[in-house]
Design a protein around this motif. Structure first.
Motif, PDB file in Angstrom:
ATOM      1  N   PRO A 266       0.822  -1.215   0.000  1.00 57.07           N
ATOM      2  CA  PRO A 266       0.000   0.000   0.000  1.00 57.07           C
ATOM      3  C   PRO A 266       0.856   1.264   0.000  1.00 57.07           C
ATOM      4  O   PRO A 266       2.006   1.270   0.433  1.00 57.07           O
ATOM      5  N   GLY A 267       0.238   2.363  -0.458  1.00 55.60           N
ATOM      6  CA  GLY A 267       0.895   3.667  -0.439  1.00 55.60           C
ATOM      7  C   GLY A 267       1.325   4.097  -1.824  1.00 55.60           C
ATOM      8  O   GLY A 267       1.948   3.336  -2.567  1.00 55.60           O
ATOM      9  N   ARG A 268       1.004   5.354  -2.155  1.00 57.00           N
ATOM     10  CA  ARG A 268       1.374   5.871  -3.476  1.00 57.00           C
ATOM     11  C   ARG A 268       2.882   5.898  -3.673  1.00 57.00           C
ATOM     12  O   ARG A 268       3.377   5.789  -4.796  1.00 57.00           O
ATOM     13  N   HIS A 269       3.636   6.051  -2.564  1.00 58.96           N
ATOM     14  CA  HIS A 269       5.087   6.093  -2.680  1.00 58.96           C
ATOM     15  C   HIS A 269       5.659   4.774  -3.176  1.00 58.96           C
ATOM     16  O   HIS A 269       6.780   4.745  -3.695  1.00 58.96           O
ATOM     17  N   GLN A 270       4.888   3.669  -3.047  1.00 59.06           N
ATOM     18  CA  GLN A 270       5.418   2.386  -3.516  1.00 59.06           C
ATOM     19  C   GLN A 270       5.467   2.298  -5.042  1.00 59.06           C
ATOM     20  O   GLN A 270       6.267   1.530  -5.595  1.00 59.06           O
ATOM     21  N   ILE A 271       4.654   3.083  -5.716  1.00 62.78           N
ATOM     22  CA  ILE A 271       4.779   3.144  -7.176  1.00 62.78           C
ATOM     23  C   ILE A 271       6.139   3.721  -7.549  1.00 62.78           C
ATOM     24  O   ILE A 271       6.818   3.233  -8.464  1.00 62.78           O
ATOM     25  N   ALA A 272       6.564   4.764  -6.833  1.00 66.78           N
ATOM     26  CA  ALA A 272       7.883   5.353  -7.090  1.00 66.78           C
ATOM     27  C   ALA A 272       8.994   4.345  -6.797  1.00 66.78           C
ATOM     28  O   ALA A 272       9.948   4.216  -7.580  1.00 66.78           O
ATOM     29  N   ARG A 306       5.957  -1.798   6.741  1.00 66.22           N
ATOM     30  CA  ARG A 306       5.891  -0.594   5.917  1.00 66.22           C
ATOM     31  C   ARG A 306       4.468  -0.521   5.379  1.00 66.22           C
ATOM     32  O   ARG A 306       4.114  -1.201   4.419  1.00 66.22           O
ATOM     33  N   LEU A 307       3.634   0.258   6.071  1.00 66.68           N
ATOM     34  CA  LEU A 307       2.199   0.310   5.773  1.00 66.68           C
ATOM     35  C   LEU A 307       1.625  -1.101   5.649  1.00 66.68           C
ATOM     36  O   LEU A 307       0.967  -1.444   4.672  1.00 66.68           O
ATOM     37  N   GLN A 308       1.883  -1.904   6.646  1.00 62.88           N
ATOM     38  CA  GLN A 308       1.381  -3.274   6.690  1.00 62.88           C
ATOM     39  C   GLN A 308       0.079  -3.312   7.479  1.00 62.88           C
ATOM     40  O   GLN A 308       0.022  -2.847   8.615  1.00 62.88           O
ATOM     41  N   GLU A 309      -0.963  -3.872   6.893  1.00 63.47           N
ATOM     42  CA  GLU A 309      -2.200  -4.064   7.636  1.00 63.47           C
ATOM     43  C   GLU A 309      -2.093  -5.354   8.434  1.00 63.47           C
ATOM     44  O   GLU A 309      -1.878  -6.438   7.861  1.00 63.47           O
ATOM     45  N   LEU A 310      -2.213  -5.242   9.736  1.00 61.72           N
ATOM     46  CA  LEU A 310      -2.070  -6.411  10.597  1.00 61.72           C
ATOM     47  C   LEU A 310      -3.278  -7.327  10.464  1.00 61.72           C
ATOM     48  O   LEU A 310      -4.421  -6.884  10.292  1.00 61.72           O
ATOM     49  N   CYS A 325      -6.161  -2.183  11.441  1.00 63.81           N
ATOM     50  CA  CYS A 325      -4.994  -1.765  12.215  1.00 63.81           C
ATOM     51  C   CYS A 325      -3.766  -1.851  11.335  1.00 63.81           C
ATOM     52  O   CYS A 325      -3.444  -2.927  10.796  1.00 63.81           O
ATOM     53  N   TRP A 326      -3.071  -0.729  11.192  1.00 63.05           N
ATOM     54  CA  TRP A 326      -1.907  -0.633  10.317  1.00 63.05           C
ATOM     55  C   TRP A 326      -0.636  -0.466  11.145  1.00 63.05           C
ATOM     56  O   TRP A 326      -0.645   0.118  12.221  1.00 63.05           O
ATOM     57  N   LEU A 327       0.460  -0.964  10.581  1.00 61.87           N
ATOM     58  CA  LEU A 327       1.765  -0.871  11.243  1.00 61.87           C
ATOM     59  C   LEU A 327       2.766  -0.261  10.278  1.00 61.87           C
ATOM     60  O   LEU A 327       2.861  -0.681   9.122  1.00 61.87           O
ATOM     61  N   ASP A 328       3.512   0.742  10.761  1.00 65.96           N
ATOM     62  CA  ASP A 328       4.541   1.359   9.927  1.00 65.96           C
ATOM     63  C   ASP A 328       5.712   1.776  10.813  1.00 65.96           C
ATOM     64  O   ASP A 328       5.516   2.382  11.873  1.00 65.96           O
ATOM     65  N   GLY A 329       6.931   1.439  10.365  1.00 66.66           N
ATOM     66  CA  GLY A 329       8.124   1.777  11.136  1.00 66.66           C
ATOM     67  C   GLY A 329       8.627   3.184  10.907  1.00 66.66           C
ATOM     68  O   GLY A 329       9.687   3.551  11.414  1.00 66.66           O
ATOM     69  N   GLY A 330       7.886   4.002  10.169  1.00 68.33           N
ATOM     70  CA  GLY A 330       8.339   5.349   9.827  1.00 68.33           C
ATOM     71  C   GLY A 330       8.569   6.224  11.036  1.00 68.33           C
ATOM     72  O   GLY A 330       7.845   6.142  12.034  1.00 68.33           O
ATOM     73  N   HIS A 331       9.576   7.109  10.942  1.00 67.37           N
ATOM     74  CA  HIS A 331       9.920   7.958  12.076  1.00 67.37           C
ATOM     75  C   HIS A 331      10.453   9.325  11.654  1.00 67.37           C
ATOM     76  O   HIS A 331      10.901  10.090  12.508  1.00 67.37           O
ATOM     77  N   ASN A 332      10.427   9.649  10.360  1.00 66.89           N
ATOM     78  CA  ASN A 332      10.945  10.946   9.928  1.00 66.89           C
ATOM     79  C   ASN A 332       9.930  11.670   9.043  1.00 66.89           C
ATOM     80  O   ASN A 332       8.834  11.175   8.792  1.00 66.89           O
ATOM     81  N   ARG A 333      10.275  12.858   8.597  1.00 70.40           N
ATOM     82  CA  ARG A 333       9.347  13.704   7.839  1.00 70.40           C
ATOM     83  C   ARG A 333       8.891  13.025   6.549  1.00 70.40           C
ATOM     84  O   ARG A 333       7.709  13.076   6.190  1.00 70.40           O
ATOM     85  N   ASP A 334       9.802  12.381   5.853  1.00 66.20           N
ATOM     86  CA  ASP A 334       9.456  11.696   4.612  1.00 66.20           C
ATOM     87  C   ASP A 334       8.400  10.630   4.875  1.00 66.20           C
ATOM     88  O   ASP A 334       7.442  10.471   4.115  1.00 66.20           O
ATOM     89  N   ALA A 335       8.574   9.878   5.960  1.00 64.40           N
ATOM     90  CA  ALA A 335       7.599   8.851   6.317  1.00 64.40           C
ATOM     91  C   ALA A 335       6.262   9.482   6.699  1.00 64.40           C
ATOM     92  O   ALA A 335       5.191   8.972   6.332  1.00 64.40           O
ATOM     93  N   GLY A 336       6.314  10.592   7.432  1.00 64.45           N
ATOM     94  CA  GLY A 336       5.080  11.284   7.790  1.00 64.45           C
ATOM     95  C   GLY A 336       4.314  11.752   6.568  1.00 64.45           C
ATOM     96  O   GLY A 336       3.076  11.631   6.503  1.00 64.45           O
TER      97      GLY A 336
END
Length: 444
Positions: A266-272, A306-310, A325-336
């Motif tokens: 999932p996520g539009r960024h995954q196309i990139a 990385r945008l994993q649905e549990l 319920c979604w899980l993501d390890g993101g922690h910086n501005r790009d991830a936000g």
């Protein structure tokens, strides 16, 4: 703070305890130590199958997942080295398609740690891990290697690779400032340009370097390093492109077009990220891949936390029926920014957040802003972490509250799934590993 590493196998745990006790002298940078260690091990990095080497701030792991999926869809056997692990150290090293087995891991870590101790070189956790992976890869036949940079690029232990088939740089942003923005002469002073400079340090003479299209100053410093090294730079929107299409996207370059489905991830960024992987595959000459393998890769690739649905498990059972319920390890501005682009409904996210104390509290939460229905702050087990007060000043977010752990946080939430409210657990890959373990979803 030490990288957590645990195993159910007592032999592996004994080696992980040795590994976890390692420290790095303050201020030590460079790849001299890993070179000495690899030399004592017979320089396995010189005896690998064609290597796909990927750097970046965010997205490099997903790009590696797309590369592996494409190569395997083409019938290739693939070694993979990524970091960090989420639950088991074994996740870092995949030998010919399979996670390294405990018996092999025990023997490899013992051999590399013994060599490092005999040399008395003060090798780090990541240097030992890298050497063990390269030793495993050199001893087992395969068609390709996919290697993710650990931190930065120029001084990363993986940068001992001498002639990869292709190098790639994923999304760039500010992270690991203490290391990547450390004062140094003759380097860019602008933080974003400095990050680009560090990541582009993986460039090698005669090896294609595939990148996204960054802001002009970042593009310029990457191009300068590519030119200096004698490498061909292949940049998005100049040499390759991705465009949306019904049901997926179109990748194009000078060799033609590929019509590809939407990524499974999932996520539009995954196309990139998928586009970057396709560009790397199409601009290397070590391996031939049919177009069908590229399409299959986009649908098959998976990258945990990385945008994993549990799925159903002990943790998600604590939520009202029907709650996503979604899980993501993101922690910086790009991830936000990526999370904000994926979850667009205002007031719909109940955020359970655990963030290391050395991360910017504002970076992840500011982009989410008004999308948040609640914020519950939890510890990151085994690590220094922010408490709720660190997030209290951020505009537009609900008042943060505390919970002792993720289970308590989930029990405390007042959610209405019928209104589209969801749960997002984010802020740290270390926390993500705890969540996967406790919900019974071990990465494989």
């Amino acid at each position: 703070m030490r990288d957590f590493a645990v195993s159910d196998d007592p032999r592996v745990q004994a080696q992980l305890d040795r590994l976890g006790a390692l420290t790095v002298p303050q201020g030590r940078l460079g790849i001299d130590t890993i070179r000495v260690l690899l030399n004592r091990l017979g320089n396995p990095q010189r005896h690998l199958p064609p290597v796909f080497h990927v750097a970046g701030t965010n997205g490099k792991g997903s790009t590696c997942a797309f590369l592996r999926a494409a190569l395997e869809a083409a019938g290739k056997t693939v070694h993979v080295f990524t970091s960090p692990h989420l639950v088991r150290f074994n996740e870092r090293i995949r030998i010919a398609g399979k996670l390294i087995e405990d018996t092999t891991l025990d023997a490899l870590l013992s051999e590399v740690l013994d060599a490092a101790e005999a040399a008395d070189i003060g090798a780090s956790f990541f240097e030992i891990s890298t050497a063990a992976a390269f030793l495993a890869f050199a001893r087992t036949p395969a068609d390709a290697c996919v290697v993710e940079v650990g931190l930065g690029g120029r001084f990363d232990a993986t940068n001992v690779l001498e002639s990869p088939a292709v190098c790639g740089i994923a999304s760039l942003g500010i992270d690991h400032e203490a290391f990547l923005l450390a004062p140094e002469e003759n380097v860019p002073t602008d933080p974003f340009v400095r990050i680009a400079f560090e990541k582009a340090g993986i460039v090698k003479a005669g090896v294609p370097l595939v990148t996204f299209d960054y802001p002009p100053a970042m593009n310029e410093t990457i191009e300068q390093q590519a030119t200096k090294a004698g490498a061909r730079l292949i940049r998005q929107n100049r040499d390759w492109r991705i465009e949306p299409a019904p049901g997926g996207f179109v990748y194009s370059d000078g060799s033609g077009k590929l019509t590809l489905p939407s990524p499974r991830m999932p996520g539009r960024h995954q196309i990139a990220n998928a586009g970057l992987a396709m560009a790397m595959l199409r601009h290397q000459h070590a391996l031939d891949l049919p177009e069908a393998a590229c399409a299959a890769a986009v649908e098959r690739a998976h990258w945990p936390a990385r945008l994993q649905e549990l799925g159903q498990g002990p943790l998600t059972a604590l939520l009202p029926p029907g709650t996503r319920c979604w899980l993501d390890g993101g922690h910086n501005r790009d991830a936000g920014n990526a999370l904000a682009a994926h979850f667009v409904e205002p007031g719909s996210i109940h955020l359970v957040l655990g963030m290391l104390a050395n991360k910017d509290p504002n970076a992840l939460l500011a982009p989410l802003g008004e999308r948040l229905a609640s914020v519950t702050v939890v510890p990151v087990p085994g690590h220094d972490h922010h408490d709720p007060d660190a997030f209290a000043y951020i505009p537009l977010i609900p008042e943060p509250r505390a919970a002792a752990d993720v289970a308590q946080a989930l029990r405390s939430l007042r959610i209405d799934p019928a209104k589209g409210e969801i749960v997002l657990i984010a802020g740290s890959l270390y926390l993500a590993g705890v969540v996967l373990r406790e919900n019974g979803e071990l990465p494989d």
